[in-house]
Design a protein around this motif. Structure first.
Motif, PDB file in Angstrom:
ATOM      1  N   ALA A 226      -6.440 -15.918  24.597  1.00  0.00           N
ATOM      2  CA  ALA A 226      -6.713 -16.472  23.262  1.00  0.00           C
ATOM      3  C   ALA A 226      -6.882 -17.986  23.332  1.00  0.00           C
ATOM      4  N   THR A 227      -5.997 -18.601  24.099  1.00  0.00           N
ATOM      5  CA  THR A 227      -6.086 -20.060  24.217  1.00  0.00           C
ATOM      6  C   THR A 227      -7.396 -20.468  24.876  1.00  0.00           C
ATOM      7  N   VAL A 228      -7.747 -19.776  25.928  1.00  0.00           N
ATOM      8  CA  VAL A 228      -8.973 -20.125  26.636  1.00  0.00           C
ATOM      9  C   VAL A 228     -10.193 -19.901  25.754  1.00  0.00           C
ATOM     10  N   GLU A 229     -10.215 -18.750  25.074  1.00  0.00           N
ATOM     11  CA  GLU A 229     -11.364 -18.493  24.202  1.00  0.00           C
ATOM     12  C   GLU A 229     -11.464 -19.539  23.098  1.00  0.00           C
ATOM     13  N   ASN A 230     -10.294 -19.864  22.560  1.00  0.00           N
ATOM     14  CA  ASN A 230     -10.233 -20.914  21.540  1.00  0.00           C
ATOM     15  C   ASN A 230     -10.861 -22.195  22.065  1.00  0.00           C
ATOM     16  N   PHE A 231     -10.525 -22.500  23.265  1.00  0.00           N
ATOM     17  CA  PHE A 231     -11.034 -23.727  23.861  1.00  0.00           C
ATOM     18  C   PHE A 231     -12.538 -23.661  24.087  1.00  0.00           C
ATOM     19  N   ILE A 232     -12.975 -22.517  24.674  1.00  0.00           N
ATOM     20  CA  ILE A 232     -14.410 -22.382  24.926  1.00  0.00           C
ATOM     21  C   ILE A 232     -15.197 -22.542  23.638  1.00  0.00           C
ATOM     22  N   GLU A 233     -14.664 -21.953  22.598  1.00  0.00           N
ATOM     23  CA  GLU A 233     -15.355 -21.953  21.317  1.00  0.00           C
ATOM     24  C   GLU A 233     -15.446 -23.355  20.704  1.00  0.00           C
ATOM     25  N   HIS A 234     -14.387 -24.138  20.889  1.00  0.00           N
ATOM     26  CA  HIS A 234     -14.347 -25.453  20.231  1.00  0.00           C
ATOM     27  C   HIS A 234     -14.107 -26.558  21.244  1.00  0.00           C
ATOM     28  N   ARG A 235     -14.838 -26.434  22.347  1.00  0.00           N
ATOM     29  CA  ARG A 235     -14.650 -27.382  23.438  1.00  0.00           C
ATOM     30  C   ARG A 235     -14.667 -28.845  22.968  1.00  0.00           C
ATOM     31  N   ALA A 236     -15.670 -29.182  22.168  1.00  0.00           N
ATOM     32  CA  ALA A 236     -15.810 -30.572  21.739  1.00  0.00           C
ATOM     33  C   ALA A 236     -14.571 -31.036  20.976  1.00  0.00           C
ATOM     34  N   LEU A 237     -14.031 -30.125  20.150  1.00  0.00           N
ATOM     35  CA  LEU A 237     -12.880 -30.526  19.364  1.00  0.00           C
ATOM     36  C   LEU A 237     -11.648 -30.758  20.228  1.00  0.00           C
ATOM     37  N   PHE A 238     -11.509 -29.937  21.281  1.00  0.00           N
ATOM     38  CA  PHE A 238     -10.370 -30.171  22.163  1.00  0.00           C
ATOM     39  C   PHE A 238     -10.481 -31.536  22.815  1.00  0.00           C
ATOM     40  N   THR A 239     -11.688 -31.860  23.190  1.00  0.00           N
ATOM     41  CA  THR A 239     -11.893 -33.187  23.762  1.00  0.00           C
ATOM     42  C   THR A 239     -11.476 -34.259  22.765  1.00  0.00           C
ATOM     43  N   MET A 240     -11.859 -34.038  21.511  1.00  0.00           N
ATOM     44  CA  MET A 240     -11.490 -35.009  20.489  1.00  0.00           C
ATOM     45  C   MET A 240      -9.980 -35.077  20.302  1.00  0.00           C
ATOM     46  N   LEU A 241      -9.339 -33.923  20.314  1.00  0.00           N
ATOM     47  CA  LEU A 241      -7.884 -33.927  20.168  1.00  0.00           C
ATOM     48  C   LEU A 241      -7.245 -34.705  21.312  1.00  0.00           C
ATOM     49  N   ALA A 242      -7.740 -34.440  22.506  1.00  0.00           N
ATOM     50  CA  ALA A 242      -7.184 -35.145  23.655  1.00  0.00           C
ATOM     51  C   ALA A 242      -7.447 -36.641  23.549  1.00  0.00           C
ATOM     52  N   GLU A 243      -8.660 -36.976  23.152  1.00  0.00           N
ATOM     53  CA  GLU A 243      -8.996 -38.391  23.035  1.00  0.00           C
ATOM     54  C   GLU A 243      -8.126 -39.068  21.972  1.00  0.00           C
ATOM     55  N   ASP A 244      -7.905 -38.333  20.888  1.00  0.00           N
ATOM     56  CA  ASP A 244      -7.086 -38.891  19.819  1.00  0.00           C
ATOM     57  C   ASP A 244      -5.675 -39.192  20.295  1.00  0.00           C
ATOM     58  N   GLU A 245      -5.171 -38.314  21.175  1.00  0.00           N
ATOM     59  CA  GLU A 245      -3.809 -38.519  21.664  1.00  0.00           C
ATOM     60  C   GLU A 245      -3.689 -39.795  22.483  1.00  0.00           C
ATOM     61  N   MET A 246      -4.776 -40.215  23.076  1.00  0.00           N
ATOM     62  CA  MET A 246      -4.718 -41.373  23.952  1.00  0.00           C
ATOM     63  C   MET A 246      -4.760 -42.680  23.176  1.00  0.00           C
ATOM     64  N   ARG A 247      -5.038 -42.597  21.917  1.00  0.00           N
ATOM     65  CA  ARG A 247      -5.083 -43.830  21.129  1.00  0.00           C
ATOM     66  C   ARG A 247      -3.740 -44.044  20.458  1.00  0.00           C
ATOM     67  N   GLY A 248      -3.456 -45.246  20.111  1.00  0.00           N
ATOM     68  CA  GLY A 248      -2.189 -45.525  19.429  1.00  0.00           C
ATOM     69  C   GLY A 248      -2.273 -45.081  17.991  1.00  0.00           C
ATOM     70  N   GLY A 249      -1.264 -45.422  17.210  1.00  0.00           N
ATOM     71  CA  GLY A 249      -1.319 -45.198  15.768  1.00  0.00           C
ATOM     72  C   GLY A 249      -0.887 -43.823  15.323  1.00  0.00           C
ATOM     73  N   LYS A 250      -1.320 -43.488  14.098  1.00  0.00           N
ATOM     74  CA  LYS A 250      -0.884 -42.240  13.484  1.00  0.00           C
ATOM     75  C   LYS A 250      -1.361 -41.020  14.273  1.00  0.00           C
TER      76      LYS A 250
END
Lengths: 207, 207, 207, 207
Positions: C103-127
């Motif tokens: 399920a996790t993998v399929e979720n990722f495949i389906e929304h690959r770009a968003l996972f990248t965004m989530l990861a990128e967001d984590e690397m920034r400071g702030g809220k």
DNA sequence: CATGAATGAGTCTTCATTCAT
DNA sequence: AATGAATGAAGACTCATTCAT
């Protein structure tokens, strides 16, 4: 001959007037709170309990709303001065002057925020300034009437008499602004007595 | 030893100061022309012959530029009043008063636009008002010094004496604003004579 | 009574929701295409078929729009994991684990770009980071639930058991990032079988 | 044949190198503190004790400075892995793996901020990603070397062997990111023992 | 080479006004 | 006539990069 026809129009008109009044009252609050430049149409609408669109159904634009508000205030002020001028027509000059200044001061105390707005409006370019100047002329004319009576009664010296009206007016305007920040200068009605005395007799120990 | 060492540092500093001066001068023109709310940073930059970015290299933001401008003006005004106060220290009070008012009026005539800006700034909320109040306190203190001398010399009546300083100040402020719109009230230095006479002797026919 | 009364309110609300949805969809596309730092509000507006102003009618500012987008994604991911957790409640652990990872993998495949965004967001400071950490806690808790079931069933060794949840999670996160650049590592569902085998039985020839 | 001629050039070069080093060190601090997107050239210059202009004398532009910094880091990491690979060439596989992972973990602990930067850089488009991919290939190659040795020694099962290298790498990457926010997951060297055991023997109760 | 002030294109954000419902 | 979402021009501010000294 529907019996409603007699009242229906006035009803709608009265409703419309009521909304207009709400808007003006809200505008007064918001313009006073935020300042003429910072007040937002949306906040005025919110404060009036209507939508922004309604604001534009009643007033051409922001500037028109502001000027309507200020014009209303200016007119009330003039009316009050006229009333005092009329009422004290045959009193001694010192009493006329005292009453007149007192009315102005009370007027100011009552609508302090609006005076600030009027003053702020005068400092901006555009139509506001023109209307302010026009209004100012009318107010100055009333002060001049007062001064003329003093001269007629022989209560004022003719020398420098051209200065008296603007001086009295500037005098008050300055005091108002001053009192806005300087709380050691309470704008009490008692202050008027001192103002009158200084204007008529001067502050010096010798004549 | 290096001949440049003497002038090199001051050179850049002088250049920087020169640019800062240009910006302040341009800001004065533009703020005066457009009003405090309507002046655009881009126009100020254009008027100063620099780019927008340079404005921000010299001032934190729009508000800081405005306050720097007004502070500079306030300081010059205070300095001028101090100078008069010092110079006329041993003169008769009437002369001291005349000189003091004349200095204020001349100051105003010379920088009419800036006074308008100072007044306009006071009407807005925020830091501007606080600085205005602080500056006002200092100016009022100087008027109080003048009044105190008059009382010491016995040239002013003790009665109502607490009002004299704010009254004189408000007096002038009101006149200045008045003269801004009313061209029948020329702010000539001769006006000062009449103002002094009315303040000291009153406008009434009896003392 | 009024037939409109039933649908009128929902109409505007549905319209508003539709626009909000368009904006979020456009934001997903543009943030994904340009990166979290480089995406421009103007381009998002263009992509959504609205004007810039409309963006600000629906979201406080750029950051709020981004977080709304990511929050929505995080919530959907959690919901999917919960659904799998619930559905496989009584299955053998190996099957539970396989389903969960799948399920996790399929979720990722389906929304690959968003996972990248989530990861990128984590690397920034702030809220953003705070919200990420909060979301991460919730996801970790779900992995912990899975691990607990394995321990209860006796399918997992108690030794090192505290590591299992973060290891599995880190495992997947690492693989996702890896697969973003390394096309020799296809994130096929079949991969999951190998992952499960290695996790449960190890890669070594001896136990 | 001026004796200075021998050392003068190297002196200048050494000075230049020193400045370059200062800049890179400052860049590491500032990029780490503010994030790759938010770090400002001016702050880097300030931190390095030089002027902005000097930054551009040593690096083509902002991106070049960032890549020089990351490249330096990547190279050091590779060198460390090579050293371990060389040193443990003839040790048993379990020890080789343990040493290798330990080196990677220590490397990470030591330069945590830089790993974050490397990861962040990978998430952005442009040249950075390309260099990251290239660097990743080299690192993966080293992991593959390690795995190959394990297969040769018969310490690893051939089944799924193509996954081992990326899995180990992803494993670590995920753990690193995880440990950045989850302080209940201390990246102690002891952790490596558990990681090795789980990788080799699995977490299941049966082999 | 170092310096640091100047540059100005690029972005976000605001808010008066409009208009379809 | 009321509503309030959509509009988009306008303006403040940023910051990588340049270049005269």
């Amino acid at each position: 001959m529907n019996p409603r026809s007699k009242s229906e129009r006035p009803l709608k008109e009265r409703l419309r007037e009521a909304v207009r009044g709400e808007i003006l009252a809200a505008a007064q609050r918001v313009f006073g709170l935020r300042g003429l430049g910072a007040a937002k149409m949306e906040e005025i609408a919110l404060a009036a309990g209507v939508s922004v669109g309604t604001l534009y159904n009643h007033f051409e634009d922001r500037e028109a709303l502001l000027q309507a508000l200020l014009d209303e205030k200016r007119q009330k002020s003039r009316a009050r001065l006229d009333e005092v001028l009329e009422r004290t027509r045959s009193a001694p000059f010192r009493e006329q002057l005292t009453e007149f200044l007192r009315a102005t001061v009370e007027n100011f105390i009552e609508h302090r925020a609006l005076f600030t707005m009027l003053a702020e409006d005068e400092m901006r370019g555009g139509k506001g300034r023109l209307r302010s100047q026009a209004a100012l002329k009318e107010v100055t004319a009333r002060y001049q009437q007062l001064v003329d009576r003093g001269l007629e009664q022989g209560a004022l010296r003719p020398q420098d008499s051209a200065l008296y009206a603007p001086l009295l007016l500037g005098f008050l305007r300055g005091l108002f602004m001053q009192s806005t920040w300087d709380e050691t200068l309470p704008l009490s009605p008692e202050l008027v007595e001192s103002m009158v005395r200084i204007f008529l007799e001067g502050a010096g120990t010798r004549t």
